[in-house]
Design an enzyme around this catalytic site. Sequence first.
Site, PDB file in Angstrom:
ATOM      1  N   TYR A 150       8.237  11.143 -13.545  1.00  0.00           N
ATOM      2  CA  TYR A 150       6.775  11.171 -13.483  1.00  0.00           C
ATOM      3  C   TYR A 150       6.254  10.200 -12.438  1.00  0.00           C
ATOM      4  CZ  TYR A 150       6.680   6.764 -16.089  1.00  0.00           C
ATOM      5  OH  TYR A 150       6.846   5.466 -16.461  1.00  0.00           O
ATOM      6  N   GLY A 199      -5.576  15.782  26.001  1.00  0.00           N
ATOM      7  CA  GLY A 199      -6.083  14.972  27.104  1.00  0.00           C
ATOM      8  C   GLY A 199      -5.124  13.922  27.628  1.00  0.00           C
ATOM      9  N   ARG A 256      -2.029  -2.267 -18.214  1.00  0.00           N
ATOM     10  CA  ARG A 256      -1.900  -3.691 -17.843  1.00  0.00           C
ATOM     11  C   ARG A 256      -2.556  -4.555 -18.895  1.00  0.00           C
ATOM     12  NH1 ARG A 256      -3.154  -1.342 -12.243  1.00  0.00           N
ATOM     13  NH2 ARG A 256      -4.664  -0.373 -13.623  1.00  0.00           N
ATOM     14  N   ARG A 265       2.677  -2.674 -20.190  1.00  0.00           N
ATOM     15  CA  ARG A 265       3.368  -3.767 -19.503  1.00  0.00           C
ATOM     16  C   ARG A 265       2.987  -5.095 -20.135  1.00  0.00           C
ATOM     17  NH1 ARG A 265       2.138  -4.650 -13.253  1.00  0.00           N
ATOM     18  NH2 ARG A 265       0.224  -5.536 -14.080  1.00  0.00           N
ATOM     19  N   MET A 279      -2.001  14.422  28.978  1.00  0.00           N
ATOM     20  CA  MET A 279      -1.186  14.790  30.142  1.00  0.00           C
ATOM     21  C   MET A 279      -2.029  15.588  31.128  1.00  0.00           C
ATOM     22  SD  MET A 279       2.528  15.429  28.465  1.00  0.00           S
ATOM     23  CE  MET A 279       1.911  16.642  27.311  1.00  0.00           C
ATOM     24  N   ARG A 311      -0.330  23.912  33.487  1.00  0.00           N
ATOM     25  CA  ARG A 311      -0.797  23.092  32.350  1.00  0.00           C
ATOM     26  C   ARG A 311       0.383  22.533  31.575  1.00  0.00           C
ATOM     27  NH1 ARG A 311      -6.301  25.030  30.929  1.00  0.00           N
ATOM     28  NH2 ARG A 311      -6.587  27.008  32.010  1.00  0.00           N
ATOM     29  N   HIS A 356      -8.973  -3.251  12.352  1.00  0.00           N
ATOM     30  CA  HIS A 356      -9.067  -4.048  11.124  1.00  0.00           C
ATOM     31  C   HIS A 356     -10.037  -3.416  10.134  1.00  0.00           C
ATOM     32  CE1 HIS A 356     -10.611  -7.523   8.713  1.00  0.00           C
ATOM     33  NE2 HIS A 356      -9.322  -7.770   8.650  1.00  0.00           N
ATOM     34  N   GLU A 375      10.830  -3.647  -9.644  1.00  0.00           N
ATOM     35  CA  GLU A 375       9.853  -4.049  -8.633  1.00  0.00           C
ATOM     36  C   GLU A 375      10.354  -5.201  -7.785  1.00  0.00           C
ATOM     37  OE1 GLU A 375       6.208  -5.435 -10.501  1.00  0.00           O
ATOM     38  OE2 GLU A 375       7.290  -6.104 -12.265  1.00  0.00           O
ATOM     39  N   GLY A 402       7.770  -0.304  -9.718  1.00  0.00           N
ATOM     40  CA  GLY A 402       6.525  -0.971  -9.338  1.00  0.00           C
ATOM     41  C   GLY A 402       6.539  -1.103  -7.831  1.00  0.00           C
ATOM     42  N   THR A 403       6.122  -0.042  -7.171  1.00  0.00           N
ATOM     43  CA  THR A 403       6.318   0.002  -5.715  1.00  0.00           C
ATOM     44  C   THR A 403       5.383  -0.934  -4.964  1.00  0.00           C
ATOM     45  OG1 THR A 403       4.986   2.005  -5.710  1.00  0.00           O
ATOM     46  CG2 THR A 403       7.368   2.272  -5.616  1.00  0.00           C
ATOM     47  N   ASN A 404       4.311  -1.430  -5.599  1.00  0.00           N
ATOM     48  CA  ASN A 404       3.483  -2.423  -4.905  1.00  0.00           C
ATOM     49  C   ASN A 404       4.292  -3.699  -4.690  1.00  0.00           C
ATOM     50  OD1 ASN A 404       1.456  -0.596  -5.256  1.00  0.00           O
ATOM     51  ND2 ASN A 404       0.398  -1.731  -6.854  1.00  0.00           N
ATOM     52  N   ASP A 405       4.806  -4.245  -5.782  1.00  0.00           N
ATOM     53  CA  ASP A 405       5.579  -5.471  -5.648  1.00  0.00           C
ATOM     54  C   ASP A 405       6.860  -5.228  -4.854  1.00  0.00           C
ATOM     55  OD1 ASP A 405       3.797  -6.581  -7.855  1.00  0.00           O
ATOM     56  OD2 ASP A 405       5.145  -8.245  -7.409  1.00  0.00           O
ATOM     57  N   CYS A 429       4.748   3.504 -11.033  1.00  0.00           N
ATOM     58  CA  CYS A 429       3.396   3.137 -11.458  1.00  0.00           C
ATOM     59  C   CYS A 429       2.681   2.312 -10.399  1.00  0.00           C
ATOM     60  CB  CYS A 429       3.424   2.412 -12.793  1.00  0.00           C
ATOM     61  SG  CYS A 429       4.271   0.827 -12.735  1.00  0.00           S
ATOM     62  N   ARG A 476      -3.936  29.300  18.260  1.00  0.00           N
ATOM     63  CA  ARG A 476      -3.123  28.470  17.345  1.00  0.00           C
ATOM     64  C   ARG A 476      -3.758  28.551  15.967  1.00  0.00           C
ATOM     65  NH1 ARG A 476      -5.248  22.692  19.849  1.00  0.00           N
ATOM     66  NH2 ARG A 476      -7.413  23.136  19.331  1.00  0.00           N
ATOM     67  N   SER A 518      10.404   1.909 -14.567  1.00  0.00           N
ATOM     68  CA  SER A 518       9.179   2.314 -13.885  1.00  0.00           C
ATOM     69  C   SER A 518       9.139   1.536 -12.579  1.00  0.00           C
ATOM     70  CB  SER A 518       7.968   1.987 -14.749  1.00  0.00           C
ATOM     71  OG  SER A 518       6.790   2.300 -14.034  1.00  0.00           O
ATOM     72  N   LYS A 530       1.575  25.298  23.230  1.00  0.00           N
ATOM     73  CA  LYS A 530       0.742  26.237  23.975  1.00  0.00           C
ATOM     74  C   LYS A 530       1.573  27.402  24.504  1.00  0.00           C
ATOM     75  CE  LYS A 530      -2.151  24.375  27.046  1.00  0.00           C
ATOM     76  NZ  LYS A 530      -3.598  24.597  26.886  1.00  0.00           N
TER      77      LYS A 530
END
Lengths: 899, 899
Positions: free
Chosen positions: B870, B100, B576, B631, B102, B91, B451, B763, B784-787, B850, B335, B782, B22
Site C-alpha cells: 500500500y 526554439g 502521528r 506511530r 536548435m 529543420r 527559489h 526510514e 518513511g521516505t521523508n526521513d 507513509c 503530433r 512502513s 518531426k
Amino acid sequence: MPKYVYAFAEGNKDLKDLLGGKGANLAEMAGMGLPVPPGFIVSTEACRVYLNTGAVPAELSSQVDVHLAALEKEMGKPLGAPEDPLLVAVRSGSKFSMPGMMETVLDVGLNDSSVIGLAKTSNDERFAWDSYRRLIQMFGKTVLGIDGEHFDKVLEAAKAARGSKSDLDLSTADLQQIVASYKGVVREQVGREFPQDPREQLDLAINAVFHSWNSPRARLYRRREHIPDDLGTAVNVMAMVFGNMGSDSGSGVAFTRNPATGERGVYGDYLQNAQGEDVVAGIRNTMPLAQLETLDAAAYRRLLEIMETLEQRYSDMCDIEFTIERGRLWMLQTRVGKRTAAAAFVVACQLVDEGLIDMDEALRRVAGDQLVQLMFPRFDAGAAAKVLCTGMNASPGAATGAAVFDSVTAVERAAKGEKVILVRRETNPEDLKGMIAAQGILTSHGGRTSHAAVVARGMGTTCVCGAEALHVDVPNKTATAPDGTVVNEGDMISIDGDTGEVFLGEVPVVPSSVVEYFEGTADPEAADAGDLLRAVHRIMSHADVKRRLLVRANADTGEDAARARRFGAQGIGLCRTEHMFLGDRRATVERLVVATTDEERQSALAELLPLQRGDFIEIFTEMAGQAVTIRLLDPPLHEFLPNLTDLTVKVALSREHGKPVEKDEMLLAAVRRLHEENPMLGLRGVRLGIAIKGLFGMQVRAIAQAAAEVRKRGLDVHPQIMIPLVGSVRELRLVAEETSGVLAEEAAREGVELGATIGTMIELPRAALTAGHIAEDAQFFSFGTNDLTQTTWGFSRDDVEGAFFSQYMEHGIFEASPFQTIDRHGVGQLVKIAAKAGREVRPDLELGVCGEHGGDPASVHFFHEAGLDYVSCSPFRVPVARLEAGRAAVEVASGSGTA
Amino acid sequence: MPKYVYAFAEGNKDLKDLLGGKGANLAEMAGMGLPVPPGFIVSTEACRVYLNTGAVPAELSSQVDVHLAALEKEMGKPLGAPEDPLLVAVRSGSKFSMPGMMETVLDVGLNDSSVIGLAKTSNDERFAWDSYRRLIQMFGKTVLGIDGEHFDKVLEAAKAARGSKSDLDLSTADLQQIVASYKGVVREQVGREFPQDPREQLDLAINAVFHSWNSPRARLYRRREHIPDDLGTAVNVMAMVFGNMGSDSGSGVAFTRNPATGERGVYGDYLQNAQGEDVVAGIRNTMPLAQLETLDAAAYRRLLEIMETLEQRYSDMCDIEFTIERGRLWMLQTRVGKRTAAAAFVVACQLVDEGLIDMDEALRRVAGDQLVQLMFPRFDAGAAAKVLCTGMNASPGAATGAAVFDSVTAVERAAKGEKVILVRRETNPEDLKGMIAAQGILTSHGGRTSHAAVVARGMGTTCVCGAEALHVDVPNKTATAPDGTVVNEGDMISIDGDTGEVFLGEVPVVPSSVVEYFEGTADPEAADAGDLLRAVHRIMSHADVKRRLLVRANADTGEDAARARRFGAQGIGLCRTEHMFLGDRRATVERLVVATTDEERQSALAELLPLQRGDFIEIFTEMAGQAVTIRLLDPPLHEFLPNLTDLTVKVALSREHGKPVEKDEMLLAAVRRLHEENPMLGLRGVRLGIAIKGLFGMQVRAIAQAAAEVRKRGLDVHPQIMIPLVGSVRELRLVAEETSGVLAEEAAREGVELGATIGTMIELPRAALTAGHIAEDAQFFSFGTNDLTQTTWGFSRDDVEGAFFSQYMEHGIFEASPFQTIDRHGVGQLVKIAAKAGREVRPDLELGVCGEHGGDPASVHFFHEAGLDYVSCSPFRVPVARLEAGRAAVEVASGSGTA
C-alpha cells in the site's frame, strides 16, 4: 542415540563449543596425562535441549549413570557412600568466560550418613560437618532457590550464641546444630526435605547449572558482552579434592610467566591448608609460589614440569589453578593466561625465540589496543603514592589534577590553566563541558558502558569509573576513601586509566618509551633498550612486511605531517582545509561568509589565496614523494561566525543599554541567514562549492600554485583533490569540471605538470549506493566513515555525548560505539557496495578511508577485507594502524579473519 | 554502407530515435498518402557521427545526392535552378521536443539567379527578394555565425531612409539594396562571399543544424530537462511551400478536438496569405479555422478528412500545422496534441466510446498531476477580470489577496487575518516567512526551478514566477504592468497558478467540482453532471478495479480519518501521535519533558493516558473495519518547549529589569539540556522510547484500551503499532517486547482479543540495509521516505527552502525534488533492498509507504514496481494515489513501465 556426556578422555582443548572452556581444557590436561581429578562433562547440547524444552533430554540420566559408574570405579568409592563417600564438584563452563554469572555446587554426595564416613576417612570431624553445612546452604540457594538470608540468619545466631564473629570458632557440635537448622530452613521454605539421595543431589545440581544460564544477571551480562543466548553451558562433574586437609595440603594459582612484564619464570601464589576459593578471596595472606619448594619440593618440581608441558602444548603463557591434597598435586584448571600489554609483546617474541611460534603468530598474539596502552604516558612506577581506592579502567592514560566536583568549577579552573580531575557520583550530558575541560574523570558509580566511560573514551580522556569504595558527596564537595581520607575541592589526585587506581596527590608521569621509539628518540637496538622496545620493534617491522594496506595520516599542518611521517605514515589521507580558515584569518573568512555581492566575495577570496598556497607549500614539502589528499572546504559556514543565541542576547542587551548595535545587527542578519536547524544536513561540502561561486576555485588554484612551486624546488608532489559530501555524480561533475579547468590553467601558466588527481569522499549512503556512477568522474574514493555512520544510523556524533548513547551501550544495542569501530552490517555494507561498484567501472580506482575508523583495530581488519588500498588516521594512531594492517593480512592469509 | 538518409516513405511514427519526432511524423503522414511536401530526413545517426568526429560521415554527401535528385524529380525542378528553383526548408528535429533550441534555415536554394526565377514563377518580385534577403540573414547568423546585429543595422537604416517602421513598407528596390548590403556584411564578417551554389547552401545548413545540438542554450535546456546529450538531432529537408502567395494561400494550426475542454469538433486558427511563422507570431489577427470553409470549401473539407484520418491513426487527439499554397493543401507537421487536464479525461473517455482505445489505455492517457489540477479551486471563468500580465505557472491553484512587497509586511498583514500575495523580483531564503504567510507568490524573475517556484511547490502554495513583463519596484512598493497599470501595496490582485495569469482585483474563486464528486456532494451520474465528472468517475472506477496497491491515508484525527474515507482511503497508514501532544495538553507535555524524576514523569504520563485513549477511540471508530497504523512518539522533545534563543533573550532581559526569572531559568535549563545541534539526528523516535521510561508504554496502553473499547461497541479494529526510527533490530526488540507485554496485559484485563500487530518504520539507511534482521521482529514495514531521503542524501527537508536547493534544480542535479518524487537510484534502491530482504525472512511481511511520496504520481509507480502492499498519503492526495496505482498496474501489465 545422541551423546550428551563425555569422559575427560574423550575431549580436548578445541571442543569449547561442545564442552565449554573449562571442560575442554580439563579434558586436554587429562589427555596429556596430567593429574586432573577424574570426572566427566555434560555437554552444552544437553543444556540447549533443557533450554528449549524445559527438561533435560531423556537419554541424559542413563549416560550420567555410565560415566558416574566409571568415575566411582576409578576413585574406588561410590558417590556419597556412607563409609567412604565420593564427593563431586558440579561446575558451569560455557564457551565464553562468564565469571560469577552461573552456579556451582560443591561437595555433592554428602548426606546424614556420608558426613560420618567423611569425618572418619578425613580424620577431621569438623571439616566433614562444615562441608555438609556448606553443601546444604549452597544447594538450598542454588538448586532450591531459597533466599540466602534464611541460612545467614541461622549462622549469625550460632555465632552470636558462641560470642564469636568468625566461622572458624564454631565447633563440630555447633556445625551439627547448624546442619539441623539448615535442614529446617529447607523444609520450611520449599516444603520438602533436603535430598539425602546423592544421585538426586547430582541430577538436581546439573539442572540448576543449566537453569542458571538464563538467570537475569547472566542474560544481562551476555547482552552487554554480546554472547549469543543460545549457546548454553556445559556442566563439569569432577571428584572433589581438598586442599584444606592439613599443612601438607594447600591451593594455588599461577602463571607460567610474569603476566605483568612477560619475564620468564613461574609467578603465582600458594596458600597452605586452604581451598582454591580461599586463595582468590584473599582472606589469608598467600605466599609466593616459589616458597612451595621449601614446603613440598616434590610437588613443586612436579608443578614446574606441568607448567612447562602446558606452555609447550598451548604454545603460550598459561594460567593454572591447582590443589595439593595431602602431598598429592591436582590440576583444577588451565587456560591461556591474561597479560598486560607489555607482556603480550615480550612474551610473543620470547615464544618465537623458543621456537614455539613463528613471527606471523607473534603478530596475531598482540593487538592494536595493547599498543595504544603502551603509547600513553604512565605514572612513574617508582614513585610512592597512596592508593585511595580502585575503580574500573574505563579509558586509558594517566591523569593528575585538582579534584573538582561540578562541571562549572571544572570549566572555571581549567580556564585559568589549572589541571583538574572531575569527580562525580556519575555523569550526565549536563556535565559535558566539565568533562571536556578536565584532564581526567572519576566516578563512583556506573560501569564501562556508563555515560562517563563512553564519553571519556570518545574524547580520549583518562577515566576511572565505578570506584564504589569512594564516597562522593557532591553538595559538600568531598570524596571519602575507605580508609577515611577525605579529598576536598582543589586537593590534587591522580587516576590511572589502565589499572583503575586512584592516588592521593600528584603522581609523577613518565613519557611512553614506545612513543620515544616511534619518534626516533629511543633506539630499540641499543643495549639498554629493554625487552619491550625490542619486541615492539620486531613485531612492528614484521607487520610492515606483511601488510597490504598503506597507512596514511590525517594532518592539516606541516608539523602534523612531519610527525605523521616519523610515525610511519605513507602520505596524507585527509588534509582538512577548514583549519586554514581560522586564527588570524578569521576576519577575512567572516567577510567572505557575510558577503552579499560577488565583488565582496571575490575580494575576500583573493586575500585567502596566498595564505592557503603557503599552507600547501609547507605540507607538500614535508610530504615530498607521498600523496597528499586535500579536502576542499567542508563545514557549514556558520561555524565561522558567532553563535546565534549569544549574539542575539548581546544585541538585545546592547539595545537595552542604548549602545550602538548596527554592526552586530548586520552580523546577526548574516548569522540568521546562515542558521540551519540541522547544519550537519545542510549547506556544506560540495554544496558550498556549488552555491558559493569561486570558493572551491580559489582553493584549487592555491593547491595548483603550491604544487608548482614545490615541483620547481625539485621535490615530488602528488596532490589529490577531494570533493566532500557528494551524493550524486552530477554534483561531482560540476565541480570536477571547474577543478580540471583551474588545474590546466595553472599548469600552463607555471609550465609544469602538476600530476594532480580529482576524487571524492564517499560519506553519504547515496554516494555509496550510486558509486558506480560516481566512479565515472572520480579517480579515487575516500570513505568518510564518520559522516557515513551519522547518516546511515541517523544520529550525529554529538549524541555520543548525549542522552541515549550510553543507554544504548548499556542495553547492548551497540557492540561497540559505531563511531569508534565500524558497524560492519550497516555502514560496512555500504563500504563494500561502493568499493565493488566503483572498481567495476574503474578498475584502478584508489580506495581509502579517512574517518576516525582508520585508526581503530577492528575497523582496520574490515578495511583490509573490503579490499581498500589505504587507511588514514591521526598521526598518533598510525602505528596502531600499521600493526593491525599487518595482523589483518596474516589473519586473512591464515583464514582466521572475522569476515 | 551505413544508411544516413531516409525518404519520407521509408519512415514511420515509431522511428523517433532515428528520425526525430518531426521527421517520424512527417514520414507517417507521407506513408498515409497525405499531402506532405516531398523531402527526406538526415538521421540522428549522422548527427552522432558529426558530434563524435567533428565532421559528417563520408557517405552522407552521396546519399544526399540520391535523395535530392529524387526530390527534384518529384518536384519537377532542380534545387535553386535559375528559371524555376526548388527551394527547401532545413529543420532540426530531435527525439524530444526542444522548442526554439536548435536551428532552422528556410528558402535554401535562392541565389542571385534563382531569385529572378522565383520572382517570375511566383509572379511576385517583392516576395522573391524578401525571401532572398531572409535567407542571407538566417544563413548568415545560423550557418556562418555572424552576429545578427550587423543585419539588423542594415535593415533599420533602410527603414529609416524610407521613414518607415515596418518591413512591409520596403519596396522591391529597397530589398534588392538590402540583399547587396547583406552580402557585404557576409564578406566583411567572415571574409567570403555568400555561397551561390545551392548544394553548398544545403550541405552547410545541414552541418549547422547538427552543430546547433551543442549550442550553450541547447545544452542548458537538455541539462534542465534531463535529455541525454548523446542523442543528436535529425535534419528534415523538405520542399518549401508558400502560404504567402496571395489570398488563395494561407497557413493554419489546428487541434482535432478542443484542447481546453475536450469537446468534439475542429479547433484552430487560420491566417490568409501568410506563412506558418506569422500564425504563431500573432502579428496579424487570425480567423477561427471554421471560416476557412467560406474561403476554400474544398481545402477545408480535405483538412477535416485528414484530421479524422490522423485521429484514427494516432488513436488520439492531434495537433497539426498546414499551409495552403494557391489552393493546394500541404501538411507541415502533426503530433499528439497537448491538452488541459479536463480535456485529457474527457477525450480519453470519448476515444473509448469511439472504439479507438480501451479503458486501460484511457487510464494511461491521464495523469495524477492532471487530477491534482482539477482538484484545486479555480477562478470563476465567467468573471471579467483584467489580465495584467502572464508569467510561468510554477505552482498550481488560484490565489487572491493584497499585494505586498516584502516578507515583514506579508507576515504582519497575514497575522491580522488579511490575505496577501507576496510580490518580489525573485525570492531568497530570507523571504521564507513571508512566503509561508502569503496566499500566493508572484515573481518577475526566475523560472520553474527558481527559489520561489521550488519552495512554493514544496509548500503547496500557488505561485506564478518569471512574469518578466511586470516591473517590480520593491523599494517603492509598486508593480507596473506593461499597459502602465500600477499595483501599489495593499491593492488586490489574483494569480492563477495553472495558467500563469496575473489579474487586477479580486477574482471570484469557484470550488472544484471534482472535489465535490470525491466528497460525495456531486453525482457523476446526474444528468447535469457534465462530461468531466462522468469521465473522472469512469476512469477512477477503472483505476480502482485495476490497481494492486491499496491506498491509505495519513490522518491524525477522527475528522481527517472521515475525510480520507470519503476520498477512498482503505485505512490509515500513518497516525502521528505527536499531534495529540499539542493544544491544551501542552502544559502536561511540558511537565513530562522537563521531568527529572521518574515520579514526575509517571504523573504526567498518567494524565496523558486517558486523553490519548480518547483520540484513538475516535479514530478507530471512524476507520472501523480498516487498519490504523499508529506511530509512537517520534519528534525530538525540544519541539514541545520554547525556542532556545528566544528564551535566553527573555531571561537576559528579565534579569536586566530585575524581574523574577526563576521559573524561566528552570525551563531554560531543560531547554538547554534537550538542545541538540542536529535534532533531526538526535534523541527522537525509538530512542525516546528507550531513553524515557514509560512513554511508549503509556501510548501502547492507550491504544490497547481504545481498541478494547471500540471492539466492545461491536466495531472491528485493526491497530498496527509502529515504532519509528529503528536502525537496528535490537532497538526494535527491546520496545516490541515491552509493547507485547502491555498489549497482553490489557487484552487480559479487558477480556478481548485486540488483534494488534507490531511493526516499524524503515526510514534510516541502516534499517533498509539490515531489513532481514529487522523483519524477524516486525510484522510490517512502513517506509518513511521523508526521513530516508534526508539521511540517504544527507540533507534536511528544511533545505528545500534553503540556499542550495533551487541552485541544484537549476543545475539539473535533481530531476525532481527528491522530497517530492522518490529518488529511484538512491532512496529507491534502499526500498528495494529492504523489501526483498524483509520478505525473504517473513514472506507475509506487510509493506507500505507513509512518506509524502505516497501521493506523488511517479513515486506511486515505483512503489508498485517495488512490490509494496500500500501507499499512504494525505487525504487530499488519496484520489491521485488511487489513479496512479491503477495506471501503474496497467503500465506494468503492458510492459510500458519505467523500471
